[in-house]
Design a protein around this motif. Structure first.
Motif, mmCIF file in Angstrom:
data_model
loop_
_atom_site.group_PDB
_atom_site.id
_atom_site.type_symbol
_atom_site.label_atom_id
_atom_site.label_comp_id
_atom_site.label_asym_id
_atom_site.label_seq_id
_atom_site.Cartn_x
_atom_site.Cartn_y
_atom_site.Cartn_z
ATOM 1 N N ARG A 224 53.409 38.810 47.732
ATOM 2 C CA ARG A 224 54.497 38.401 46.862
ATOM 3 C C ARG A 224 55.645 37.843 47.708
ATOM 4 O O ARG A 224 55.726 38.077 48.916
ATOM 5 C CB ARG A 224 54.995 39.587 46.045
ATOM 6 N N ASP A 227 57.533 40.401 49.662
ATOM 7 C CA ASP A 227 56.835 40.865 50.863
ATOM 8 C C ASP A 227 56.968 39.847 52.002
ATOM 9 O O ASP A 227 57.127 40.228 53.170
ATOM 10 C CB ASP A 227 55.359 41.112 50.560
ATOM 11 N N VAL A 250 50.101 40.062 38.454
ATOM 12 C CA VAL A 250 50.215 41.243 39.312
ATOM 13 C C VAL A 250 50.831 42.386 38.526
ATOM 14 O O VAL A 250 51.437 42.200 37.469
ATOM 15 C CB VAL A 250 51.071 40.948 40.563
ATOM 16 N N ARG A 254 54.471 48.039 41.445
ATOM 17 C CA ARG A 254 53.477 47.965 42.512
ATOM 18 C C ARG A 254 52.892 49.322 42.887
ATOM 19 O O ARG A 254 51.925 49.400 43.641
ATOM 20 C CB ARG A 254 54.061 47.275 43.750
ATOM 21 N N SER A 257 47.880 51.248 40.308
ATOM 22 C CA SER A 257 46.592 50.658 40.647
ATOM 23 C C SER A 257 45.567 51.221 39.683
ATOM 24 O O SER A 257 45.489 52.435 39.500
ATOM 25 C CB SER A 257 46.210 50.985 42.092
#
Length: 542
Positions: A224, A227, A250, A254, A257
Motif C-alpha cells: 500500500r 507502506d 484490500v 489490516r 485476515s
C-alpha cells in the motif's frame, strides 16, 4: 488581346485539363491496383501483420504500426472494406477504406480513411501511412481498446454496514530477470529494501517465484502507499525492479485476515465485470489518451456481508493457539449467517477450505446413533433423507465463498456408522444451525452475502425428525458436561460434538452456544485435542 478575366479562366481550364489527363476512370475489381488494395484490406481483416506490411511501400514501418495497434485493440474481429478506387496516368491511385473493429458484447468501432497506392517495379503497393488505420494517427502513436470501471468502486461491507474491504491504490513491485545483469544481487537488494514493512518477503520466496515463471517478470510483493512511505530506499532504483501503480481490493483493517477474502474478492470482481465499460483511445507520446469511442455505465452496488470484524479478530487469535493446521468458522445459529472464518498459516499452506469434505471419523457417531435409534439407519436409502435434513451429505455453493473442486461428501453403502463418511465445514455449520432451528420447518443454509441464496445439491434439507434432533442434542449436552468437551470453561449452555479420524486426525469440534454455531477443523497428530484448545481460546477471549 485577352482580358485579365479571360486569362484567369484559361489558366483554370488548362489546369483542369492536366488533371483530367492524369486521371482515368474508376478502376475495375480486376485491375492490378484494385487487387493490391483489396489484398491489403484482406490481410488487415485477417490481422496478418506481415502480409499486410509486405503489400505497402514501407514494410518495416507498416509492420510496427500494425503490430502495436492490433495488440492494443485486441479485437475479436476486424473487417476492412475498400471504397472507390481511382487510377491516375502517373502510376498512382487513390482509394478509401472502412474499417470495423469488433469485440465481444456487440462493441464496435468504425473508421473511414483514405489512402493512395503506387506502381513500383515490384508491382502496385499501398503507400504506407498510419492514417490508413485512423485519420491523424502518427508513426509513434497507436490505437487501443481498454476496459473502464465505474467510480467509485464497490465497497465490501461488514454486517454492521462498515467497510470490510475497499479499493485502494497499491504498488506492485516486480523483478525482471532479463533487466538485470546480477539477478541474485537484485533479489538481495529488494529483500533488504522491503524488509521494514514486509519481513516475510525472503530471497527464497522471490527465487521460487522466478523459477516458476521461467524467466518472466514476477510480482515480488504488493504494498500500500502507506507502506511505501515507510521504506528507507526506493525499490525502483534496484536493477531489474519496477514499481507499478494499480488498484486492489484490500482489507480496510489490516489486522484482519480471513479465507473468506478470496471468495469475496471474486464476488466483487464479478460486480466490476458486470458494470465495466470500454473505450477506444488514440495514444501518442507526450499527450493524454484521446477517447474516440466507448461507453461506461453506473457504478455497481456495495457488497453487504454477514462478517463481524470483532468476531474475525477473535477467531484469528484462537487459531494461532496451536501450531498444526487449524481452521475455524462461527455462524449465527438462527439464520445461518457466517460471522467469521479464520485459519492459521499451517492451514493456509494446506489449502483447507470450508467447502471441501474431509473425514469425520467418530465426530458424527452421536448423529448416526440417533438416526439408528429412530429406526431410519438400517440402510443408506432410509438414512440419507434424515442426514440431508441435518445438512449432511449435501454440497453447499455459497456466493462470496471460494468454489473448490472435489467437494462432494460421500457415505459408504452402510449408512449406519459408516467408516468413510466425509463432511465439509459448511456441512457441520448447517448441522449446528439445523439442530438449533429444529422447530422451524424452513431450513437455513450457511451464507455470507446478504440477500444471496445458497445453492444446495445432492439432496434436500427437508423437515427434521424431532426424535433424532432430541437425541443428538442430549448427546451433545453430555459431551459438554461430562465428555470430551467437559474441560472447556466460560461456555455456559454449550452443546458439542468432538471426534477424530484416528491418531493422525483430522479432528473436529462442532458446538452451539449463546446463539452461535462454532466449527473447528484441525489436522495432524492429536488434532482432536488441538480443536479443543482452539475452542477454549475462543471462549476465553471473545
Amino acid at each position: 488581346m485577352v482580358s485579365r478575366t479571360g486569362r484567369a479562366l484559361l489558366a483554370v481550364i488548362t489546369a483542369l485539363a492536366m488533371v483530367l489527363a492524369m486521371a482515368s476512370c474508376s478502376s475495375g475489381d480486376d485491375s492490378d491496383a484494385s487487387r493490391a488494395v483489396k489484398d491489403f484490406a484482406d490481410a488487415v481483416s485477417r490481422q496478418d501483420t506481415q502480409a499486410a506490411a509486405d503489400l505497402t511501400t514501407s514494410p518495416s514501418q507498416a509492420a510496427e504500426s500494425l503490430g502495436v495497434t492490433f495488440a492494443g485493440m485486441h479485437p475479436k474481429d476486424v473487417s476492412v472494406d475498400t471504397g472507390r478506387l481511382v487510377e491516375y496516368s502517373d502510376g498512382s491511385a487513390s482509394f478509401t477504406l472502412k474499417t470495423t473493429w469488433k469485440w465481444a458484447g456487440d462493441r464496435t468501432f468504425e473508421t473511414k480513411t483514405s489512402g493512395s497506392a503506387r506502381q513500383l517495379s515490384s508491382g502496385w503497393k499501398v503507400q504506407w501511412d498510419p492514417g490508413l488505420l485512423y485519420t491523424g494517427l502518427t508513426a509513434d502513436g497507436r490505437l487501443q481498446e481498454i476496459r473502464t470501471d465505474a467510480t467509485p468502486a464497490p465497497t465490501v461491507r461488514t454486517a454492521a454496514g462498515k467497510p470490510l474491504m475497499q479499493m485502494e491504490p497499491v504498488n506492485e513491485i516486480t523483478i525482471d530477470p532479463a533487466a538485470t545483469k546480477d539477478l541474485e544481487k537484485s533479489v538481495r537488494a529488494l529483500v533488504a529494501a522491503v524488509a521494514p514493512v514486509a519481513p516475510m518477503v525472503t530471497a527464497k520466496a522471490i527465487n521460487d517465484k522466478l523459477v516458476a515463471s521461467q524467466g518472466q517478470p514476477v510480482v515480488a510483493v504488493t504494498l500500500r502507499d502507506a507502506d511505501m512511505q515507510q521504506l528507507d530506499s526506493d525499490p525502483s532504483r534496484i536493477a531489474g525492479v519496477n514499481v507499478n501503480k494499480s488498484g486492489m481490493l484490500v482489507m480496510s483493517d489490516r489486522r484482519l485476515s480471513t479465507p473468506l477474502s478470496s471468495g469475496l474478492t471474486n464476488y466483487w470482481n464479478a460486480i466490476r465485470d458486470a458494470t465495466a465499460g470500454w473505450q477506444v483511445q488514440l495514444v501518442a507520446p507526450g499527450a493524454p489518451p484521446q477517447q474516440l469511442a466507448g461507453h461506461q455505465g453506473g457504478a455497481g452496488p456495495d457488497v453487504q456481508t454477514t462478517v463481524d470484524p470483532n468476531e474475525q479478530l477473535t477467531l484469528g487469535d484462537a487459531v494461532v493457539e496451536v501450531a498444526q493446521p487449524a481452521t475455524m468458522m462461527t455462524v449465527d445459529a438462527s439464520t445461518g449467517a457466517i460471522r467469521a472464518m479464520a485459519q492459521n498459516d499451517a492451514a493456509a499452506a494446506r489449502n483447507i477450505e470450508a467447502g471441501v469434505a474431509y473425514p469425520v471419523g467418530t465426530t458424527l457417531n452421536p448423529v448416526f446413533d440417533a438416526v439408528d435409534a429412530a429406526g431410519k439407519g438400517s440402510d443408506q436409502k432410509s438414512a440419507e433423507p434424515v442426514l440431508h435434513s441435518l445438512g449432511l451429505g449435501l454440497t453447499f455453493t455459497v456466493p462470496g465463498m471460494s468454489l473448490p473442486s472435489g467437494t462432494t461428501p460421500k457415505v459408504s453403502s452402510a449408512a449406519y456408522h459408516p467408516t468413510d463418511y466425509t463432511a465439509s465445514m459448511l456441512n457441520m455449520a448447517a448441522l449446528g444451525v439445523a439442530l438449533e432451528r429444529s422447530g422451524d420447518n424452513d431450513p437455513a443454509q450457511p451464507y455470507v452475502i446478504k440477500g444471496s441464496k445458497t445453492k444446495v445439491t445432492g439432496g434436500e434439507m427437508g423437515k427434521l425428525d424431532d426424535a433424532v434432533v432430541r437425541q443428538i442434542r442430549a448427546s451433545m449436552e453430555t459431551t459438554a458436561k461430562t465428555g470430551d468437551a467437559s474441560d472447556l470453561t466460560k461456555a455456559p449452555g454449550l452443546r458439542a460434538l468432538v471426534g477424530t479420524n484416528g491418531p493422525q486426525g483430522p479432528g473436529w469440534f462442532v458446538g452451539s452456544q449463546g446463539g452461535e454455531v462454532i466449527v473447528i477443523y484441525c489436522e495432524g497428530e492429536k488434532s482432536g485435542t488441538a480443536a479443543l484448545q482452539v475452542a477454549q481460546k475462543y471462549f476465553t477471549t471473545r
